[in-house]
Write an enzyme that holds these catalytic residues in place. Structure first.
Site, short mmCIF file in Angstrom:
data_model
loop_
_atom_site.label_atom_id
_atom_site.label_comp_id
_atom_site.label_asym_id
_atom_site.label_seq_id
_atom_site.Cartn_x
_atom_site.Cartn_y
_atom_site.Cartn_z
N GLU A 16 0.85 -1.18 0.00
CA GLU A 16 0.00 0.00 0.00
C GLU A 16 0.89 1.24 0.00
OE1 GLU A 16 -3.06 0.21 2.98
OE2 GLU A 16 -4.02 -1.62 2.28
N HIS A 64 -4.47 6.70 0.63
CA HIS A 64 -3.70 5.46 0.58
C HIS A 64 -4.28 4.58 -0.52
CE1 HIS A 64 -6.93 3.79 3.11
NE2 HIS A 64 -6.44 2.58 2.90
N HIS A 88 -5.10 0.62 -2.21
CA HIS A 88 -5.37 -0.80 -2.01
C HIS A 88 -4.90 -1.52 -3.27
CE1 HIS A 88 -8.88 -0.27 1.11
NE2 HIS A 88 -7.70 0.05 1.61
N ASP A 135 -9.02 0.67 8.36
CA ASP A 135 -9.20 2.06 7.89
C ASP A 135 -10.31 2.75 8.69
OD1 ASP A 135 -7.30 1.66 5.94
OD2 ASP A 135 -8.76 1.20 4.37
ZN LIG Z 1 -7.14 0.76 3.40
#
Ligand SMILES: [Zn+2]
Length: 130
Positions: A25, A79, A81, A92
């Protein structure tokens, strides 16, 4: 209705950062005013994990300092995935409680950007392109 405005260039910067950090990530701090993102501060995922991310305290402090110098606010956290949809994971959701800004997630599968805020529940908000 809340929304977040992101330029095409910022999207490109974030997508490239996400692709470069694969299989892990990637993460970034978004600066701006109100709902308009004007600058992207790329950060390192200290966990180097494909399913989690952590921004170091040093980089967080650095980010907040840069924002202050430029008279900007931290408007969002980004961020990616790499292997799943752009939807907040349970982790999250937990961190959204402690960081109540706009969360933008990029999916490495379908290259989608999605934005979320936490109210009584997590709601998706539109991303407008500048
Ligand atoms: Zn996430």
């Amino acid at each position: 209705m809340q929304k977040i405005i992101l330029s095409q260039l910022d999207k490109k910067t974030l997508a490239e950062h996400a692709e470069k950090e694969k299989p892990n990530e990637s993460c970034a701090i978004l600066f701006g005013k109100d709902n308009l993102v004007s600058e992207v501060f790329l950060t390192k995922n200290t966990e180097e994990s494909p399913i989690n991310f952590t921004i170091s305290n040093e980089q967080l402090i650095e980010g907040y300092n840069v924002a202050e110098e430029k008279k900007l606010e931290v408007t969002g956290i980004f961020h990616s995935h790499p292997n799943s949809e752009a939807y907040p994971s349970n982790t999250d959701k937990k961190f959204m409680h402690s960081n109540p800004v706009v969360w933008i997630i990029y999916s490495g599968i379908n290259k989608n950007f999605k934005a979320y805020i936490l109210e009584s529940d997590i709601i998706e908000i539109p991303i407008e392109e500048k």
